[in-house]
Design a protein around this motif. Structure first.
Motif, PDB file in Angstrom:
ATOM      1  N   GLU A 180      37.492  39.885  23.445  1.00  0.00           N
ATOM      2  CA  GLU A 180      38.263  39.924  24.678  1.00  0.00           C
ATOM      3  C   GLU A 180      37.519  40.701  25.761  1.00  0.00           C
ATOM      4  N   ALA A 181      36.862  41.795  25.378  1.00  0.00           N
ATOM      5  CA  ALA A 181      36.104  42.573  26.352  1.00  0.00           C
ATOM      6  C   ALA A 181      34.967  41.740  26.944  1.00  0.00           C
ATOM      7  N   ALA A 182      34.303  40.965  26.098  1.00  0.00           N
ATOM      8  CA  ALA A 182      33.225  40.109  26.580  1.00  0.00           C
ATOM      9  C   ALA A 182      33.771  39.019  27.497  1.00  0.00           C
ATOM     10  N   ARG A 183      34.961  38.508  27.177  1.00  0.00           N
ATOM     11  CA  ARG A 183      35.572  37.479  28.019  1.00  0.00           C
ATOM     12  C   ARG A 183      35.896  38.022  29.404  1.00  0.00           C
ATOM     13  N   VAL A 184      36.407  39.252  29.468  1.00  0.00           N
ATOM     14  CA  VAL A 184      36.738  39.866  30.750  1.00  0.00           C
ATOM     15  C   VAL A 184      35.479  40.034  31.601  1.00  0.00           C
ATOM     16  N   VAL A 185      34.384  40.445  30.966  1.00  0.00           N
ATOM     17  CA  VAL A 185      33.127  40.599  31.704  1.00  0.00           C
ATOM     18  C   VAL A 185      32.683  39.256  32.278  1.00  0.00           C
ATOM     19  N   ARG A 186      32.784  38.194  31.460  1.00  0.00           N
ATOM     20  CA  ARG A 186      32.379  36.870  31.945  1.00  0.00           C
ATOM     21  C   ARG A 186      33.251  36.420  33.112  1.00  0.00           C
ATOM     22  N   GLN A 187      34.549  36.647  32.997  1.00  0.00           N
ATOM     23  CA  GLN A 187      35.472  36.162  34.020  1.00  0.00           C
ATOM     24  C   GLN A 187      35.373  36.941  35.331  1.00  0.00           C
ATOM     25  N   THR A 188      35.139  38.248  35.229  1.00  0.00           N
ATOM     26  CA  THR A 188      35.098  39.087  36.433  1.00  0.00           C
ATOM     27  C   THR A 188      33.698  39.256  36.992  1.00  0.00           C
ATOM     28  N   GLY A 189      32.679  39.010  36.161  1.00  0.00           N
ATOM     29  CA  GLY A 189      31.314  39.248  36.598  1.00  0.00           C
ATOM     30  C   GLY A 189      31.001  40.723  36.751  1.00  0.00           C
ATOM     31  N   MET A 190      31.794  41.576  36.118  1.00  0.00           N
ATOM     32  CA  MET A 190      31.647  43.024  36.261  1.00  0.00           C
ATOM     33  C   MET A 190      31.628  43.675  34.880  1.00  0.00           C
ATOM     34  N   THR A 191      30.588  44.473  34.612  1.00  0.00           N
ATOM     35  CA  THR A 191      30.525  45.179  33.336  1.00  0.00           C
ATOM     36  C   THR A 191      31.536  46.320  33.327  1.00  0.00           C
ATOM     37  N   ASP A 192      31.763  46.895  32.145  1.00  0.00           N
ATOM     38  CA  ASP A 192      32.677  48.029  32.050  1.00  0.00           C
ATOM     39  C   ASP A 192      32.189  49.198  32.904  1.00  0.00           C
ATOM     40  N   GLN A 193      30.877  49.418  32.892  1.00  0.00           N
ATOM     41  CA  GLN A 193      30.318  50.505  33.677  1.00  0.00           C
ATOM     42  C   GLN A 193      30.535  50.271  35.176  1.00  0.00           C
ATOM     43  N   GLN A 194      30.338  49.027  35.611  1.00  0.00           N
ATOM     44  CA  GLN A 194      30.566  48.697  37.020  1.00  0.00           C
ATOM     45  C   GLN A 194      32.038  48.840  37.386  1.00  0.00           C
ATOM     46  N   TRP A 195      32.908  48.404  36.478  1.00  0.00           N
ATOM     47  CA  TRP A 195      34.345  48.536  36.735  1.00  0.00           C
ATOM     48  C   TRP A 195      34.743  50.002  36.860  1.00  0.00           C
ATOM     49  N   TRP A 196      34.205  50.841  35.971  1.00  0.00           N
ATOM     50  CA  TRP A 196      34.556  52.258  36.007  1.00  0.00           C
ATOM     51  C   TRP A 196      34.031  52.921  37.279  1.00  0.00           C
ATOM     52  N   ALA A 197      32.823  52.562  37.678  1.00  0.00           N
ATOM     53  CA  ALA A 197      32.245  53.129  38.900  1.00  0.00           C
ATOM     54  C   ALA A 197      33.076  52.759  40.118  1.00  0.00           C
ATOM     55  N   ALA A 198      33.649  51.545  40.103  1.00  0.00           N
ATOM     56  CA  ALA A 198      34.474  51.113  41.237  1.00  0.00           C
ATOM     57  C   ALA A 198      35.866  51.726  41.199  1.00  0.00           C
ATOM     58  N   THR A 199      36.361  52.017  39.982  1.00  0.00           N
ATOM     59  CA  THR A 199      37.730  52.514  39.822  1.00  0.00           C
ATOM     60  C   THR A 199      37.830  54.036  39.928  1.00  0.00           C
TER      61      THR A 199
END
Length: 256
Positions: A180-199
């Motif tokens: 599921e985590a890999a699916r979210v990355v594919r769908q959003t185009g954003m890695t967990d690290q990128q998401w955290w940096a933005a959040t």
């Protein structure tokens, strides 16, 4: 065992899984066999990583034949999914057959690793309802080989069954999260690290560490250790170690 609740025809499914179905001797010659159809279906599901998009039409297209040609060999989509699962279990059987661990703990870790790799290779497996097990030869062989790892260590037959279920469901649950985590990355185009940096900047404006002292301390320690909000690989290993410790305690208690 399907995604749509349709059980199919149990007798027809068993005949397909065990290779006892009588096939017509006449008809269009496409070079089709049940095994070729199942392999094509697995390839389609692996490519799309989503069982919901699998259809008889899609499989037929991949084989270059008409959809109706498949029904000579496989009666329904539900039956096809059952056969796909058993085929994938065949891969696990080959890997489990190579386990030659002197210690049952190492054997269980190998069982876990085989199941982990299987789910990550074929993430659509996690979308298959498992309330009723598939009864194909590979499914039964897989179960038999997994049980053999802990046979004779002091557990009752029921405890052996529960032990394998405990380990495989631990693996399945974390594999589901990883997929599921890999699916979210594919769908959003954003890695967990990128998401955290933005959040993080927005969260910092409203977050008060004193309101959540334990969560703040533990979360900071975990984040520093993993260099991420979480580590599924760590959770996999940590949980498996705790399970094995518990099973060892049960074995020791039974020996007293």
């Amino acid at each position: 065992m399907t995604t749509d609740g349709n059980p199919g025809d149990p007798a027809a499914t068993i005949a397909l899984l065990w290779g006892t179905r009588q096939l017509p001797r006449r008809g269009p010659k496409h070079g089709l066999t049940p095994a070729r159809i199942v392999d094509a279906a697995v390839e389609v599901a692996d490519t799309e990583q989503d069982l919901a998009t699998l259809s008889m039409r899609r499989v037929a297209e991949s084989l270059g034949v008409g959809t109706m040609s498949l029904y000579t060999y496989v009666s329904s989509r539900a039956e096809l999914v059952e056969a796909m699962v058993d085929a994938v279990y065949g891969e696990a059987v080959a890997e489990l057959s190579e386990i030659d661990a002197d210690d049952w703990r190492d054997g269980l870790r190998r069982v876990a690793a085989v199941n982990w790799a299987m789910h990550l290779r074929h993430p659509w497996l996690l979308q298959v309802f498992t309330g009723r097990p598939t009864l194909g030869p590979n499914a039964i062989a897989k179960y038999d080989l997994e049980l053999a790892v802990i046979d004779g260590i002091g557990l009752s037959d029921v405890e052996m069954d529960s032990t394998i279920t405990l380990v495989t469901t631990h693996v399945e649950g974390l594999a589901r999260r990883k997929v599921e985590a890999a699916r979210v990355v594919r769908q959003t185009g954003m890695t967990d690290q990128q998401w955290w940096a933005a959040t993080a900047p927005a969260l910092a404006e409203v977050y008060e560490p004193r309101r959540f002292p334990v969560a703040d301390r533990v979360g900071a320690a975990a984040g520093q250790t993993h260099q991420a909000p979480y580590s599924l690989d760590h959770e996999y290993a940590f949980g498996l170690d705790r399970l094995i410790e518990g099973i060892a305690a049960l074995v020791n208690r039974s020996a007293e």
